[in-house]
Structure formats: structure tokens, C-alpha cells
Design an enzyme around this catalytic site. Structure first.
Site, PDB file in Angstrom:
ATOM      1  N   ASP A  43       9.935  -7.427  -3.545  1.00 52.51           N
ATOM      2  CA  ASP A  43       8.746  -7.821  -2.784  1.00 52.51           C
ATOM      3  C   ASP A  43       8.540  -9.318  -2.968  1.00 52.51           C
ATOM      4  OD1 ASP A  43       5.872  -8.022  -1.889  1.00 52.51           O
ATOM      5  OD2 ASP A  43       6.088  -5.842  -1.833  1.00 52.51           O
TER       6      ASP A  43
ATOM      7  N   TYR B  52       0.824  -1.218   0.000  1.00 49.66           N
ATOM      8  CA  TYR B  52       0.000   0.000   0.000  1.00 49.66           C
ATOM      9  C   TYR B  52       0.863   1.274   0.000  1.00 49.66           C
ATOM     10  CZ  TYR B  52      -3.326   3.369   2.115  1.00 49.66           C
ATOM     11  OH  TYR B  52      -4.093   4.466   2.428  1.00 49.66           O
ATOM     12  N   ILE B  53       1.639   1.487   1.033  1.00 50.38           N
ATOM     13  CA  ILE B  53       2.403   2.744   1.127  1.00 50.38           C
ATOM     14  C   ILE B  53       3.577   2.716   0.148  1.00 50.38           C
ATOM     15  CG2 ILE B  53       3.554   4.357   2.698  1.00 50.38           C
ATOM     16  CD1 ILE B  53       2.043   2.900   5.015  1.00 50.38           C
TER      17      ILE B  53
ATOM     18  N   ILE C  22     -17.522  -1.513  16.218  1.00 49.27           N
ATOM     19  CA  ILE C  22     -16.895  -0.426  16.990  1.00 49.27           C
ATOM     20  C   ILE C  22     -16.454  -1.031  18.318  1.00 49.27           C
ATOM     21  CG2 ILE C  22     -17.300   1.787  18.158  1.00 49.27           C
ATOM     22  CD1 ILE C  22     -19.522   2.301  16.052  1.00 49.27           C
TER      23      ILE C  22
ATOM     24  N   TYR D 228       4.403  -7.016  17.145  1.00 47.59           N
ATOM     25  CA  TYR D 228       4.577  -6.191  15.937  1.00 47.59           C
ATOM     26  C   TYR D 228       5.312  -4.892  16.282  1.00 47.59           C
ATOM     27  CZ  TYR D 228       3.448  -2.634  12.458  1.00 47.59           C
ATOM     28  OH  TYR D 228       3.538  -1.588  11.569  1.00 47.59           O
TER      29      TYR D 228
HETATM   30  N1  LIG Z   1      -0.530   1.048   6.842  1.00 50.46           N
HETATM   31  C1  LIG Z   1      -0.313   1.759   7.948  1.00 50.46           C
HETATM   32  O1  LIG Z   1      -1.195   2.497   8.421  1.00 50.46           O
HETATM   33  C2  LIG Z   1       1.044   1.706   8.636  1.00 50.46           C
HETATM   34  C3  LIG Z   1       1.209   2.426   9.822  1.00 50.46           C
HETATM   35  C4  LIG Z   1       2.464   2.392  10.448  1.00 50.46           C
HETATM   36  C5  LIG Z   1       3.511   1.683   9.879  1.00 50.46           C
HETATM   37  N2  LIG Z   1       3.310   0.969   8.742  1.00 50.46           N
HETATM   38  C6  LIG Z   1       4.450   0.228   8.176  1.00 50.46           C
HETATM   39  O2  LIG Z   1       4.606   0.635   6.839  1.00 50.46           O
HETATM   40  C7  LIG Z   1       5.068  -0.439   6.024  1.00 50.46           C
HETATM   41  C8  LIG Z   1       4.159  -0.589   4.827  1.00 50.46           C
HETATM   42  O3  LIG Z   1       2.820  -0.788   5.268  1.00 50.46           O
HETATM   43  P1  LIG Z   1       1.682  -1.161   4.224  1.00 50.46           P
HETATM   44  O4  LIG Z   1       0.382  -0.852   4.854  1.00 50.46           O
HETATM   45  O5  LIG Z   1       2.020  -0.606   2.888  1.00 50.46           O
HETATM   46  O6  LIG Z   1       1.862  -2.756   4.204  1.00 50.46           O
HETATM   47  P2  LIG Z   1       1.686  -3.790   2.993  1.00 50.46           P
HETATM   48  O7  LIG Z   1       1.450  -5.124   3.607  1.00 50.46           O
HETATM   49  O8  LIG Z   1       0.672  -3.277   2.031  1.00 50.46           O
HETATM   50  O9  LIG Z   1       3.124  -3.743   2.313  1.00 50.46           O
HETATM   51  C9  LIG Z   1       4.215  -4.476   2.789  1.00 50.46           C
HETATM   52  C10 LIG Z   1       4.836  -5.196   1.603  1.00 50.46           C
HETATM   53  O10 LIG Z   1       6.008  -5.879   2.038  1.00 50.46           O
HETATM   54  C11 LIG Z   1       6.039  -7.175   1.436  1.00 50.46           C
HETATM   55  N3  LIG Z   1       6.870  -7.994   2.338  1.00 50.46           N
HETATM   56  C12 LIG Z   1       6.655  -8.256   3.649  1.00 50.46           C
HETATM   57  N4  LIG Z   1       7.674  -8.946   4.164  1.00 50.46           N
HETATM   58  C13 LIG Z   1       8.574  -9.148   3.172  1.00 50.46           C
HETATM   59  C14 LIG Z   1       9.846  -9.789   3.075  1.00 50.46           C
HETATM   60  N5  LIG Z   1      10.404 -10.368   4.138  1.00 50.46           N
HETATM   61  N6  LIG Z   1      10.482  -9.808   1.888  1.00 50.46           N
HETATM   62  C15 LIG Z   1       9.928  -9.211   0.794  1.00 50.46           C
HETATM   63  N7  LIG Z   1       8.735  -8.575   0.820  1.00 50.46           N
HETATM   64  C16 LIG Z   1       8.067  -8.543   1.998  1.00 50.46           C
HETATM   65  C17 LIG Z   1       4.586  -7.580   1.334  1.00 50.46           C
HETATM   66  O11 LIG Z   1       4.341  -8.550   0.324  1.00 50.46           O
HETATM   67  C18 LIG Z   1       3.924  -6.238   0.984  1.00 50.46           C
HETATM   68  O12 LIG Z   1       3.883  -6.007  -0.409  1.00 50.46           O
HETATM   69  C19 LIG Z   1       5.133  -1.654   6.940  1.00 50.46           C
HETATM   70  O13 LIG Z   1       6.479  -1.802   7.349  1.00 50.46           O
HETATM   71  C20 LIG Z   1       4.250  -1.273   8.123  1.00 50.46           C
HETATM   72  O14 LIG Z   1       4.682  -1.892   9.307  1.00 50.46           O
HETATM   73  C21 LIG Z   1       2.098   0.969   8.103  1.00 50.46           C
END
Ligand SMILES: NC(=O)c1ccc[n+]([C@@H]2O[C@H](COP(=O)([O-])OP(=O)(O)OC[C@H]3O[C@@H](n4cnc5c(N)ncnc54)[C@H](O)[C@@H]3O)[C@@H](O)[C@H]2O)c1
Length: 348
Positions: free
Chosen positions: A36, A16-17, A228, A162
Site C-alpha cells: 500500500d 477499508y475492504i 439528500i 472511475y
Molecule cells: N468501498 C466501496 O463501497 C467499493 C465499492 C465498489 C468497489 N470498490 C473497490 O474496492 C477497492 C477497495 O475500496 P476501499 O473502499 O477499501 O478503498 P480504500 O481507499 O479504503 O482502499 C484502497 C487502498 O489502496 C491504496 N492504493 C491506491 N492506489 C494505490 C497504488 N497505486 N499503489 C499502492 N496502493 C494504492 C490506498 O492507499 C488505500 O489504502 C477499490 O479498488 C474500489 O474501487 C469499493
């Protein structure tokens, strides 16, 4: 700015991000290369939507990382990577409590391999160390002592595996910085929300646990009701308050952070949020207003470990990076997300 010598490794860039950040990097003349394993991310996003070079693999694959970072991998066009933006992680709090080993292995173990490879390659040209930009989280703060805005120097006491895995990675990055001069930017995000205004990138998690997509999927009839958890908190309407930040604003901050750390090879830590709190009830009401649809909801008891209020102070990022969120309004985040959800029937 040409793309020569602008390769940036984006781990988790199909998520996502990460996917929104890849687009922001492309628009600023960088050449993102995604790594990925597609456990959660989507291959079609990198292949067909972003049309970005990508490597399918596990972050902990040392040889693969060495090949990509040093420019030997075929997708690198013989150019080494000048920086790493590290999103790859598992991020389900509940699952991390049941399967902590999975989280420490994937998040901490694989990040250690990444840091080791960055460090060993940085030894070749010590005047040009490879910086890392890391996705941390407000979950590292645990339950804050009060409801005031959280700044970067608040105590970090994560309450689940986590959050602890993310804090461990933060500490590893700081230790590598102190010992080996590895430049870094640690970003602690609050709640990422919204979708790209072009509507071709959005939040597509399976399973989904985040409030806004859950509410919008309910509005579209893809879920029966929204749950909720607690309406008796000490907040104006009794439901939990969170700080939502548009995913494109997060992406912009990464590009600014990248430019800063390439120029000023130091260690930085920034919170990324809007500094505004929105309650669960307010999110549901805003979604009803924007979609014009009724959204059935049901109140359940509080969940263990949910703080009543989590709101960021992001003054440091604004001041030091020159970052100004472009989409601070929750309504705009919901509008963009709704448009994306209408066009994407995710598996729920
Ligand atoms: N979404 C949020 O609100 C949020 C908030 C705080 C922190 N984060 C952090 O931001 C980052 C991205 O979040 P997101 O929501 O985009 O998550 P996401 O799950 O959409 O993206 C993470 C990606 O990493 C890949 N991945 C995971 N482990 C892997 C590995 N060992 N090797 C290769 N690829 C791997 C997954 O396939 C996925 O595409 C994460 O580290 C998450 O902890 C997200």
C-alpha cells in the site's frame, strides 16, 4: 493449515475492504502481505491492528512487485506469493471526472504493471499460475435499463472515468486470462458498509463520500447535516435505492474466491451484494433509530448520473462459492459502523 507457502499479496490492504479481507485471510491460515502507498489507507492498521507484514510502495513499482511476488523481499520469509488480491485503486467518482489522468494512471497503468509481473513470474512454473482476485464495482454497469436486479451479464456502460478505469482493468484481466491462462476472480461490489464487529477496523476515508458514514458522522455532530440528492425519483419514498453489503461479508467472499481459483484455475466474475435495496431515507431513519439521535438533513437537486435503483443479483456467488452473507441486515451494518465511529474520530 500452516502459513508455509500461503503468502498472498494484498494490494491496498491498508484500506477499508482490504484490511477486513486481510483479517479474514489470517483467520483461514493464509499469510497476507500488504502492499500500500498509504495515500488513503492507514499504516497503523496494518502495523498495529492487523500486525501483518507490509510493504510501503506504489503498485506500479515493477521491481518491488517482482521482489514481493517471487518471495525475495524481506517481508516474504523466502516464500513466493501464491495469489494476488488487488484492492489498490483511487475510487472517488467526482475526482475522476475532474482528473481522469490520475485515475487511468493509477488504476489502469499500475494494474497493467501488476498483470505483467504476475504473467512473467507465472512463466517460471506454468503448472502453478498466480491467480488474481480483483475489486471491480457496480459502477461498471452505469445506468441500468430498468430497476430489475443486476446480474453479471447485464451490459456494462460506465458513465465516469472511475467506472471506465475499472472496466478497462476487467478487460485486461480477461484478455490476460484468454491469452496466457491467467486465473482470475472479478468481484463487482455494490455498496460496502459496516465495520468489523470487534470494532477495531472500520471505514475511515478522507474525504468520505459514502452515505452511512456521512449519516453517522452527522449524528455524532461531526457534520452539520446530511445532503439528500433528489427526493423525486420513481421509488417509494422518492430517494435513491442502493444495495448495501457488510464489509465482513465481502471479505468472506474473497477468501472463498481465493480458494476456488487456486483449486479451479479458471476465470470467474461475481456480483457481490445482498439483493435488497435500501433508500437514502430508510438509511437515515435506521441510523436515527439505532443512534437515538436526530439527524438533520436537507434535500438538494438530483446529481447527474445517479440511477434511481441499483440492486444486485448475487445468486452466482452464493451458488458457485457457497457464499452466504452473515450480516445481511442494514441495521446490523449500521450498528457495527456506529460503534466504530463512536470510537474513532476521523478527520471530516
Ligand atoms: N468501498 C466501496 O463501497 C467499493 C465499492 C465498489 C468497489 N470498490 C473497490 O474496492 C477497492 C477497495 O475500496 P476501499 O473502499 O477499501 O478503498 P480504500 O481507499 O479504503 O482502499 C484502497 C487502498 O489502496 C491504496 N492504493 C491506491 N492506489 C494505490 C497504488 N497505486 N499503489 C499502492 N496502493 C494504492 C490506498 O492507499 C488505500 O489504502 C477499490 O479498488 C474500489 O474501487 C469499493
Amino acid at each position: 493449515m500452516t502459513c508455509d507457502f500461503k503468502n498472498v499479496l494484498v494490494t491496498g490492504g491498508a484500506g477499508y475492504i482490504g484490511s477486513h479481507t486481510v483479517r479474514a485471510l489470517q483467520s483461514q491460515g493464509f499469510n497476507p502481505i500488504v502492499l500500500d502507498n498509504f495515500v488513503y489507507g492507514h499504516e497503523y492498521i496494518v502495523r498495529d491492528v492487523l500486525k501483518v507484514p507490509f510493504v510501503t510502495g506504489q503498485l506500479g513499482d515493477r521491481e518491488l512487485l517482482e521482489n514481493v511476488l517471487s518471495g525475495r523481499h524481506p517481508c516474504c520469509n523466502n516464500q513466493k506469493c501464491i495469489a494476488v488480491i488487488h484492492f489498490a485503486a483511487y475510487a472517488y467518482v467526482g475526482e475522476s471526472v475532474i482528473s481522469p489522468q490520475k485515475y487511468y494512471r493509477n488504476n489502469v497503468g499500475d494494474s497493467l504493471v501488476l498483470l505483467e509481473v504476475i504473467h512473467s513470474l507465472s512463466q517460471i512454473d506454468k503448472s502453478n499460475p498466480i491467480p488474481i482476485i480483483f475489486s471491480s464495482t457496480c459502477a461498471t454497469y452505469g445506468i441500468p435499463p430498468d430497476n430489475s436486479k443486476i446480474s453479471e451479464n447485464f451490459p456494462q456502460n460506465p458513465i465516469n472515468p472511475y467506472g471506465r478505469s475499472k472496466l478497462m482493468i476487467e478487460n485486461m484481466i480477461k484478455d490476460f486470462g484468454n491469452a496466457y491462462n491467467m486465473p482470475s476472480v472479478i468481484f463487482r461490489y455494490f455498496n460496502a458498509a459496516g465495520a468489523h464487529p470487534k470494532c477495531d477496523l472500520g471505514e475511515d476515508h478522507t474525504p468520505e463520500t459514502h452515505l452511512i458514514p456521512l449519516v453517522l458522522q452527522t449524528s455524532l455532530g461531526r457534520r452539520p447535516e446530511i445532503h439528500i440528492y433528489g427526493d423525486d425519483y420513481e421509488t417509494p419514498d422518492g430517494t435513491c435505492i442502493r444495495d448495501y453489503i457488510h464489509v465482513c461479508d465481502l471479505a468472506d467472499a474473497h477468501v472463498l474466491g481465493l480458494k476456488k481459483v487456486l483449486h479451479q484455475k479458471e476465470q470467474f466474475v461475481f456480483n457481490l451484494g445482498n439483493g435488497n435495496g435500501t433508500s437514502v431515507q430508510e438509511v437515515i431513519k435506521a441510523c436515527e433509530l439505532i443512534t437515538g439521535l436526530d439527524i438533520p438533513s436537507r434535500v438538494f437537486p438530483r446529481r447527474v448520473g445517479d440511477p434511481p435503483v441499483l440492486v444486485s443479483s448475487s445468486e452466482n456467488a452464493c451458488k458457485q462459492l457457497g457464499w452466504t452473507p452473515r450480516y445481511p441486515s442494514i441495521e446490523v451494518m449500521i450498528k457495527h459502523a456506529f460503534k466504530w465511529h463512536q470510537n474513532h474520530e476521523s478527520i471530516v
